[in-house]
Scaffold this motif. Structure first.
Motif, PDB file in Angstrom:
ATOM      1  N   THR A   5       0.209   4.766  29.337  1.00 28.33           N
ATOM      2  CA  THR A   5      -1.146   4.943  29.442  1.00 28.33           C
ATOM      3  C   THR A   5      -1.535   6.028  30.354  1.00 28.33           C
ATOM      4  O   THR A   5      -0.575   6.158  31.364  1.00 28.33           O
ATOM      5  CB  THR A   5      -1.916   3.678  29.671  1.00 28.33           C
ATOM      6  OG1 THR A   5      -3.344   4.044  29.373  1.00 28.33           O
ATOM      7  CG2 THR A   5      -1.870   3.182  31.185  1.00 28.33           C
ATOM      8  N   VAL A   6      -2.693   6.800  30.194  1.00 28.76           N
ATOM      9  CA  VAL A   6      -3.166   7.446  31.584  1.00 28.76           C
ATOM     10  C   VAL A   6      -4.100   7.034  32.410  1.00 28.76           C
ATOM     11  O   VAL A   6      -5.431   6.372  31.749  1.00 28.76           O
ATOM     12  CB  VAL A   6      -3.628   8.682  30.842  1.00 28.76           C
ATOM     13  CG1 VAL A   6      -4.175   9.752  32.001  1.00 28.76           C
ATOM     14  CG2 VAL A   6      -2.663   9.436  30.019  1.00 28.76           C
ATOM     15  N   LEU A   7      -4.080   6.896  33.669  1.00 27.01           N
ATOM     16  CA  LEU A   7      -4.993   6.246  34.422  1.00 27.01           C
ATOM     17  C   LEU A   7      -5.372   7.268  35.614  1.00 27.01           C
ATOM     18  O   LEU A   7      -4.447   7.695  36.486  1.00 27.01           O
ATOM     19  CB  LEU A   7      -4.376   4.949  35.085  1.00 27.01           C
ATOM     20  CG  LEU A   7      -3.949   3.692  34.345  1.00 27.01           C
ATOM     21  CD1 LEU A   7      -3.185   2.795  34.932  1.00 27.01           C
ATOM     22  CD2 LEU A   7      -5.296   3.623  33.628  1.00 27.01           C
ATOM     23  N   ASP A 111      -7.507   5.019  41.970  1.00 25.01           N
ATOM     24  CA  ASP A 111      -8.331   3.901  42.742  1.00 25.01           C
ATOM     25  C   ASP A 111      -8.261   2.534  42.550  1.00 25.01           C
ATOM     26  O   ASP A 111      -8.441   1.732  43.333  1.00 25.01           O
ATOM     27  CB  ASP A 111      -9.902   4.398  42.275  1.00 25.01           C
ATOM     28  CG  ASP A 111     -10.503   5.487  43.138  1.00 25.01           C
ATOM     29  OD1 ASP A 111      -9.891   5.855  44.170  1.00 25.01           O
ATOM     30  OD2 ASP A 111     -11.520   6.104  42.792  1.00 25.01           O
ATOM     31  N   ASP A 112      -7.729   2.270  41.292  1.00 25.51           N
ATOM     32  CA  ASP A 112      -7.546   0.915  40.793  1.00 25.51           C
ATOM     33  C   ASP A 112      -6.576   0.239  41.747  1.00 25.51           C
ATOM     34  O   ASP A 112      -6.603  -0.993  41.685  1.00 25.51           O
ATOM     35  CB  ASP A 112      -7.086   0.824  39.386  1.00 25.51           C
ATOM     36  CG  ASP A 112      -8.119   1.203  38.243  1.00 25.51           C
ATOM     37  OD1 ASP A 112      -9.286   1.039  38.664  1.00 25.51           O
ATOM     38  OD2 ASP A 112      -7.801   1.582  37.352  1.00 25.51           O
ATOM     39  N   HIS A 250     -13.664   0.411  37.662  1.00 25.86           N
ATOM     40  CA  HIS A 250     -12.670  -0.110  38.872  1.00 25.86           C
ATOM     41  C   HIS A 250     -13.224  -1.261  39.418  1.00 25.86           C
ATOM     42  O   HIS A 250     -12.713  -2.175  39.858  1.00 25.86           O
ATOM     43  CB  HIS A 250     -12.848   0.946  40.000  1.00 25.86           C
ATOM     44  CG  HIS A 250     -12.320   0.686  41.168  1.00 25.86           C
ATOM     45  ND1 HIS A 250     -10.863   0.815  41.403  1.00 25.86           N
ATOM     46  CD2 HIS A 250     -13.061   0.305  42.207  1.00 25.86           C
ATOM     47  CE1 HIS A 250     -10.909   0.174  42.429  1.00 25.86           C
ATOM     48  NE2 HIS A 250     -11.806  -0.156  43.003  1.00 25.86           N
ATOM     49  N   GLU A 251     -14.769  -1.317  39.477  1.00 25.79           N
ATOM     50  CA  GLU A 251     -15.448  -2.483  39.962  1.00 25.79           C
ATOM     51  C   GLU A 251     -15.151  -3.851  39.030  1.00 25.79           C
ATOM     52  O   GLU A 251     -14.878  -4.938  39.415  1.00 25.79           O
ATOM     53  CB  GLU A 251     -16.955  -2.175  40.196  1.00 25.79           C
ATOM     54  CG  GLU A 251     -17.751  -3.481  40.866  1.00 25.79           C
ATOM     55  CD  GLU A 251     -17.207  -4.021  41.974  1.00 25.79           C
ATOM     56  OE1 GLU A 251     -17.851  -4.964  42.663  1.00 25.79           O
ATOM     57  OE2 GLU A 251     -16.433  -3.212  42.710  1.00 25.79           O
ATOM     58  N   ALA A 252     -15.411  -3.332  37.834  1.00 26.38           N
ATOM     59  CA  ALA A 252     -14.982  -4.630  36.806  1.00 26.38           C
ATOM     60  C   ALA A 252     -13.661  -5.042  36.934  1.00 26.38           C
ATOM     61  O   ALA A 252     -13.415  -6.483  37.029  1.00 26.38           O
ATOM     62  CB  ALA A 252     -15.297  -4.310  35.252  1.00 26.38           C
ATOM     63  N   LYS A 253     -12.700  -4.329  36.976  1.00 30.79           N
ATOM     64  CA  LYS A 253     -11.205  -4.815  37.352  1.00 30.79           C
ATOM     65  C   LYS A 253     -11.381  -5.602  38.540  1.00 30.79           C
ATOM     66  O   LYS A 253     -10.546  -6.719  38.628  1.00 30.79           O
ATOM     67  CB  LYS A 253     -10.377  -3.751  37.308  1.00 30.79           C
ATOM     68  CG  LYS A 253     -10.003  -2.904  35.938  1.00 30.79           C
ATOM     69  CD  LYS A 253      -9.047  -1.864  36.159  1.00 30.79           C
ATOM     70  CE  LYS A 253      -8.769  -0.998  34.658  1.00 30.79           C
ATOM     71  NZ  LYS A 253      -7.783  -0.059  34.881  1.00 30.79           N
ATOM     72  N   ARG A 254     -11.908  -5.092  39.659  1.00 35.83           N
ATOM     73  CA  ARG A 254     -11.794  -5.821  41.019  1.00 35.83           C
ATOM     74  C   ARG A 254     -12.145  -7.227  40.830  1.00 35.83           C
ATOM     75  O   ARG A 254     -11.792  -8.104  41.212  1.00 35.83           O
ATOM     76  CB  ARG A 254     -12.551  -4.845  42.001  1.00 35.83           C
ATOM     77  CG  ARG A 254     -12.294  -5.454  43.323  1.00 35.83           C
ATOM     78  CD  ARG A 254     -13.270  -4.803  44.432  1.00 35.83           C
ATOM     79  NE  ARG A 254     -14.691  -5.393  44.127  1.00 35.83           N
ATOM     80  CZ  ARG A 254     -15.290  -6.463  44.448  1.00 35.83           C
ATOM     81  NH1 ARG A 254     -14.328  -7.219  45.271  1.00 35.83           N
ATOM     82  NH2 ARG A 254     -16.376  -6.858  44.506  1.00 35.83           N
TER      83      ARG A 254
END
Length: 316
Positions: A5-7, A111-112, A250-254
């Protein structure tokens, strides 16, 4: 590339094609991709020492321990007099000139990966403005030990290695902020204090809370939406909407990783009134539902290293 995947974001990930400036993406194995990699210039690949101007959609830290030539970041040229530590932020333009015998390690991450230390994003932006740092005296030894530990932890992949990598990276970023910057070998372009793009990035740099909309950002900065779009696109190669979507993901993943909040609550925290729409948005941006992401993140079943690194190590 199948199985990767591309991140995060988009880019042509190659040499100049006549379709605009090349943008290098971070490709990592799937599933449960770890948005981090470290290796030598050889194992990371030819883009790590590209001689043509290009951008990244990820952060790059370069620890140079040998070689001659110049490194150019945002038109400011720096002569190689190793050891050095260089910080390149997403959107910055850089390339290498007349380089010979280049040695050292390259650290790549999105950033993740800063989920444990979200404030490091602001520090990294400041380091990107200074970019090329000198390593005087004992600082050179401390940085070399930290980078070697990061490399060993990444290659070994022992239990809990993700947390150790995040902690070591945080220490490296904090200590780097204390170092003196090197004077460029050629004068940088005229600076634009308080530029719209830089102030927009600051608005998105808040560690917690829902990222604002493009219109809200434009009103806050006192410019039109069209002017904001032009300024951000010229500076980063990406639109304000793309960067806001990245910040929301990013905030949702955090929140999924670090809290027990429900998906409905997280949707509200990142600016979605409709949880179903948030789930569709999250799946479109990440390839996984919020529930699958929360359940699967801590369970790594694959070689987490970049494929180029894994292949090179398998030959030894």
């Amino acid at each position: 590339m199948r199985g990767t995947t591309v991140l995060p974001g988009e880019g042509n990930n190659g040499e100049p094609t006549g379709e605009g400036m090349p943008t290098h993406r971070l490709e990592v194995p799937m599933p449960n991709a770890l948005p981090f990699a470290i290796g030598t210039f050889d194992t990371i690949g030819p883009m790590s020492r590209a001689s043509f101007p290009h951008r990244h959609t990820f952060h790059e830290i370069v620890h140079v321990t040998g070689g001659t030539g110049r490194h150019v970041v945002d038109l400011a040229g720096f002569a190689l007099r190793p050891p050095h530590l260089c910080f390149i932020c997403p959107g910055q333009v850089h390339h290498w000139e007349g380089v010979s015998g280049l040695r050292g390690r390259v650290i790549l991450f999105t950033d993740d990966f800063l989920v444990d230390h979200p404030a490091d994003r602001d520090t990294l932006r400041e380091l990107g403005r200074r970019s090329w740092l000198e390593l005087p005296g004992e600082a050179a030894d401390r940085v070399a030990r930290l980078v070697a530990e990061l490399d060993d932890e990444y290659r070994t992949g022992a239990d809990g290695f993700q947390g150790v990598l995040r902690a070591l990276l945080h220490v490296l970023v904090v200590r780097a902020a204390r170092l003196p910057a090197q004077r460029p070998a050629s004068p940088p372009p005229p600076s634009r204090p308080g530029s719209v793009a830089a102030r927009f990035a600051d608005l998105l740099g808040t560690p917690e809370g829902a990222p604002p909309s493009v219109r809200t950002c434009a009103e806050h900065l006192g410019v039109s939406v069209s002017y904001l779009s032009e300024a951000v696109k010229a500076s980063t190669g990406r639109t304000p909407g793309e960067l806001i979507r990245q910040a929301r993901v990013h905030e949702a993943k955090r929140l999924l990783l670090r809290t027990e909040l429900s998906v409905r609550q997280i949707a509200g925290r990142v600016g979605f009134g409709d949880p179903a729409y948030f789930c569709r948005f999250f799946r479109r941006e990440t390839g996984a539902s919020p529930g699958d992401f929360r359940r699967g993140t801590g369970d790594i079943h694959h070689d987490h290293r970049l494929q180029s690194i894994a292949r090179s190590r398998s030959r030894t």
